[in-house]
Design a protein around this motif. Structure first.
Motif, PDB file in Angstrom:
ATOM      1  N   GLN B   6       0.832  -1.192   0.000  1.00 24.56           N
ATOM      2  CA  GLN B   6       0.000   0.000   0.000  1.00 24.56           C
ATOM      3  C   GLN B   6       0.869   1.244   0.000  1.00 24.56           C
ATOM      4  O   GLN B   6       1.897   1.302   0.667  1.00 24.56           O
ATOM      5  CB  GLN B   6      -0.896  -0.016   1.250  1.00 24.56           C
ATOM      6  CG  GLN B   6      -1.873   1.134   1.350  1.00 24.56           C
ATOM      7  CD  GLN B   6      -2.862   0.962   2.491  1.00 24.56           C
ATOM      8  OE1 GLN B   6      -3.004  -0.116   3.075  1.00 24.56           O
ATOM      9  NE2 GLN B   6      -3.572   2.025   2.817  1.00 24.56           N
ATOM     10  N   ASN B  22      -3.161   3.845  -3.187  1.00 18.55           N
ATOM     11  CA  ASN B  22      -2.943   2.745  -4.117  1.00 18.55           C
ATOM     12  C   ASN B  22      -2.513   1.459  -3.415  1.00 18.55           C
ATOM     13  O   ASN B  22      -1.806   1.510  -2.403  1.00 18.55           O
ATOM     14  CB  ASN B  22      -1.864   3.133  -5.128  1.00 18.55           C
ATOM     15  CG  ASN B  22      -2.254   4.356  -5.923  1.00 18.55           C
ATOM     16  OD1 ASN B  22      -3.245   4.366  -6.638  1.00 18.55           O
ATOM     17  ND2 ASN B  22      -1.469   5.429  -5.784  1.00 18.55           N
ATOM     18  N   GLN B  72      -3.624  -4.309  -9.391  1.00 18.48           N
ATOM     19  CA  GLN B  72      -3.608  -3.088  -8.606  1.00 18.48           C
ATOM     20  C   GLN B  72      -5.036  -2.594  -8.382  1.00 18.48           C
ATOM     21  O   GLN B  72      -5.926  -2.814  -9.217  1.00 18.48           O
ATOM     22  CB  GLN B  72      -2.800  -1.991  -9.322  1.00 18.48           C
ATOM     23  CG  GLN B  72      -1.325  -2.304  -9.474  1.00 18.48           C
ATOM     24  CD  GLN B  72      -0.581  -1.259 -10.287  1.00 18.48           C
ATOM     25  OE1 GLN B  72      -1.185  -0.427 -10.966  1.00 18.48           O
ATOM     26  NE2 GLN B  72       0.739  -1.284 -10.205  1.00 18.48           N
ATOM     27  N   SER B  74      -7.192   0.902  -6.294  1.00 19.93           N
ATOM     28  CA  SER B  74      -6.990   2.167  -5.611  1.00 19.93           C
ATOM     29  C   SER B  74      -8.297   2.707  -5.046  1.00 19.93           C
ATOM     30  O   SER B  74      -9.380   2.364  -5.514  1.00 19.93           O
ATOM     31  CB  SER B  74      -6.361   3.194  -6.555  1.00 19.93           C
ATOM     32  OG  SER B  74      -7.211   3.409  -7.666  1.00 19.93           O
ATOM     33  N   HIS B  76     -10.272   6.253  -4.247  1.00 19.17           N
ATOM     34  CA  HIS B  76     -10.344   7.680  -4.492  1.00 19.17           C
ATOM     35  C   HIS B  76     -11.408   8.262  -3.564  1.00 19.17           C
ATOM     36  O   HIS B  76     -12.542   7.749  -3.521  1.00 19.17           O
ATOM     37  CB  HIS B  76     -10.753   7.970  -5.941  1.00 19.17           C
ATOM     38  CG  HIS B  76      -9.720   7.614  -6.951  1.00 19.17           C
ATOM     39  ND1 HIS B  76      -9.246   6.340  -7.135  1.00 19.17           N
ATOM     40  CD2 HIS B  76      -9.049   8.390  -7.846  1.00 19.17           C
ATOM     41  CE1 HIS B  76      -8.344   6.330  -8.095  1.00 19.17           C
ATOM     42  NE2 HIS B  76      -8.202   7.553  -8.536  1.00 19.17           N
TER      43      HIS B  76
END
Lengths: 114, 112
Positions: B6, B22, B72, B74, B76
């Motif tokens: 992370q 991320n 991956q 993420s 937001h």
């Protein structure tokens, strides 16, 4: 208001003493997890139960730690004997797979071994 | 072996800005990716989660973006607010009711 309840919230004990932490999972949940949180290691799995049966305790030091579920409403984590390196916050979480909601965490037990 | 990485470790964002955290994972057997929010002295609280069959999931101001080929995902946070100041953890597991592997956490501070 359904929640995971952990007791005690804080525990200070001397090295060598036995420590027992208790967890009441959300009513109806059939999976229970014990995690340990430290600054250095973050959140680590200690034990995992489904329908009261232990499925994974590979993260637990076997010589001093033990986890049990005496019944569906109570999970316990015991350390005997305790050591200073056991100082951490211990979290219990519960879940119900069929509901697809993920794991809900309790407020944790902050353990300090001096 | 750290299975979920992370970044960043800490993040400072202006009020009203976008916070982006991320995570990258290694185990291709992972099939459930939640984000947890933790305030000091409290337990982690499930914020939002995604399965690999979708590339994005939005709940209010929180959005997960998922890239299966890159392994991956993420988080937001749109229109970040001071009340969002907390530590955020990404996690992954093989199924929704199996043990989670957590990232190391990101401490977010939203300043006015």
């Amino acid at each position: 208001d359904a929640r995971v309840t952990q007791t005690p919230r804080d525990k200070v004990t001397e090295m060598g003493q036995e420590v027992t932490m208790r967890c009441q999972p959300i009513l109806g949940h059939n999976t229970v997890f014990w995690y340990r949180q430290t600054m250095k290691q973050g959140l680590e799995l200690l034990a995992y139960f489904r329908n009261r049966a232990p499925l994974d305790d590979s993260g637990m030091p076997k010589d001093r730690f033990s986890a049990e579920m005496p019944d569906a409403t109570l999970a316990t984590l015991k350390i005997q004997p305790s050591e200073p390196r056991d100082s951490a916050v211990y979290f219990c979480a519960s879940g119900l797979a069929d509901r697809g909601q993920g794991a809900f965490f309790g407020q944790g037990t902050r353990l300090t071994v001096v | 072996q750290q299975q979920v990485k992370q970044s960043p470790q800490s993040l400072i964002v202006q009020k009203g800005g976008i916070s982006i955290i991320n995570c990258a994972y290694e185990n291709t057997a992972f099939d459930y990716f939640p984000w947890y929010q933790q305030f000091p002295g409290k337990g982690p609280a499930l914020l939002i989660a995604i399965r690999p069959d979708v590339s994005e999931k939005k709940e209010g101001r929180f959005t997960i973006s998922f890239n299966k080929s890159a392994k991956q995902f993420s988080l937001h946070i749109m229109d970040s607010q001071p009340g969002d100041s907390a530590t955020y953890f990404c996690a992954a597991s093989i199924e929704i009711d199996t043990p989670l592997v957590f990232g190391k956490g990101t401490r977010l501070s939203v300043i006015a």
